[in-house]
Enzyme design. Structure first.
Site, short mmCIF file in Angstrom:
data_model
loop_
_atom_site.label_atom_id
_atom_site.label_comp_id
_atom_site.label_asym_id
_atom_site.label_seq_id
_atom_site.Cartn_x
_atom_site.Cartn_y
_atom_site.Cartn_z
CB ILE A 146 41.76 -5.68 37.81
CG1 ILE A 146 41.09 -6.46 39.04
CG2 ILE A 146 42.88 -6.36 36.93
CD1 ILE A 146 42.17 -6.64 39.95
CD GLU A 147 44.06 1.38 38.44
OE1 GLU A 147 44.71 1.86 37.85
OE2 GLU A 147 43.39 1.67 39.20
CG LEU A 148 49.16 -2.62 37.39
CD1 LEU A 148 50.11 -3.07 38.20
CD2 LEU A 148 49.55 -1.67 36.16
#
Length: 296
Positions: A146-148
């Site tokens: 999860i990067e956004l």
């Protein structure tokens, strides 16, 4: 008498060798991400290389609000199912990564998290639906990259997914892994990781100069590593690295430096798990995993 002496000597040598192996902290485990370019070859080839213990299919780039998007960047979906089964026959775990650095995804509520968990179960894990992307192949679990967006409800999603353990064919568990950034705690996955349901965590020690390894940043790198390992006593922690200088903006470590300087630091931890590489494409070009396999 001589026979007893030889037996005692053999036992002593064995104990020394076992103690030495334990002291090194080596696991031999390398995780690699696969799925973002057809130039990396088939999943079957990655698993057949004998280099990896886990391959993570990337990515489900869209989820939440009833919308889902699987992006395998030019790969033939129909070939993935048989390849997953081949990988599993080679004792290689195969997971699906959700998220990534490009896409549209979020969880609006606990109910949304439950719906996403149900989708993942039905389409990729042990559930049944007519439109499974990989046919009847059953993946081993789910990876959270999860990067956004925001951090909300990923803890709920993790719990819902873990609750499916034991319902897969043969009663197998659902593996959960995550790929947080090395600054501790991860701003998007911190709450989810505190649930304690993740089996493995592949910490990205790249694209983060504050905690990347470099000769001038050894203390900060070591401190970050210790924070991660101490915070996850029930899970194993992997050192996440780019497999080539071109695979990341920063944080690349040469194989020689990794073996001589970095692995001796991380392998002191009791829950050191191995090394994660981004990605199969870059590893195939550089041979990074081959150069480090015996030392990992």
């Amino acid at each position: 008498m001589a026979s007893r002496w030889r037996l005692a000597l053999a036992a002593a040598v064995c104990c020394v060798l076992l103690s030495s192996a334990a002291a090194t902290g080596k696991t031999g485990r390398i995780t690699v991400y696969w799925g973002q370019t057809a130039a990396e070859g088939r999943l079957r080839e990655a698993c057949g290389s004998g280099l990896y213990s886990t391959v993570i299919i990337s990515f489900l780039t869209g989820f939440g609000g009833g919308r889902y998007k699987l992006d395998l960047a030019g790969h033939d979906w129909s070939a993935v199912g048989p390849d997953v089964k081949y990988c599993q026959s080679k004792k290689v775990l195969v997971l699906l990564s959700i998220g990534g650095g490009i896409g549209r995804y979020s969880l609006a509520s606990k109910a949304d998290a439950k719906a996403v968990a149900e989708h993942l179960w039905d389409f990729y894990l042990g559930g049944h639906t007519r439109s499974r992307p990989f046919g009847d192949a059953v993946l081993d679990g789910v990876d959270f990259d999860i990067e956004l967006g925001g951090a909300a409800h990923y803890d709920d999603l993790a719990r819902y997914l873990k609750a499916y353990s034991g319902r897969k064919p043969g009663g197998r568990k659902v593996w959960l892994t995550a790929a947080p950034q090395c600054p501790f705690p991860d701003r998007l996955l911190g709450e989810a990781l505190r649930t304690g349901v993740f089996d493995r965590v592949h910490v990205q020690f790249y694209n983060n100069p504050v905690c990347n390894y470099s000769p001038r940043n050894v203390a900060a790198f070591t401190a970050a590593w210790k924070k991660w390992t101490s915070s996850l006593p029930r899970g194993s922690v992997y050192l996440g690295l780019p497999a080539a200088a071109g695979a990341a903006n920063n944080g690349y470590i040469s194989p020689a430096t990794l073996v001589r300087k970095v692995l001796p630091i991380v392998q002191r931890s009791r829950n050191y798990g191995g090394v994660m590489l981004w990605s199969r494409y870059w590893d195939r070009r550089t041979g990074y995993s081959k150069k480090i396999k015996r030392a990992v």
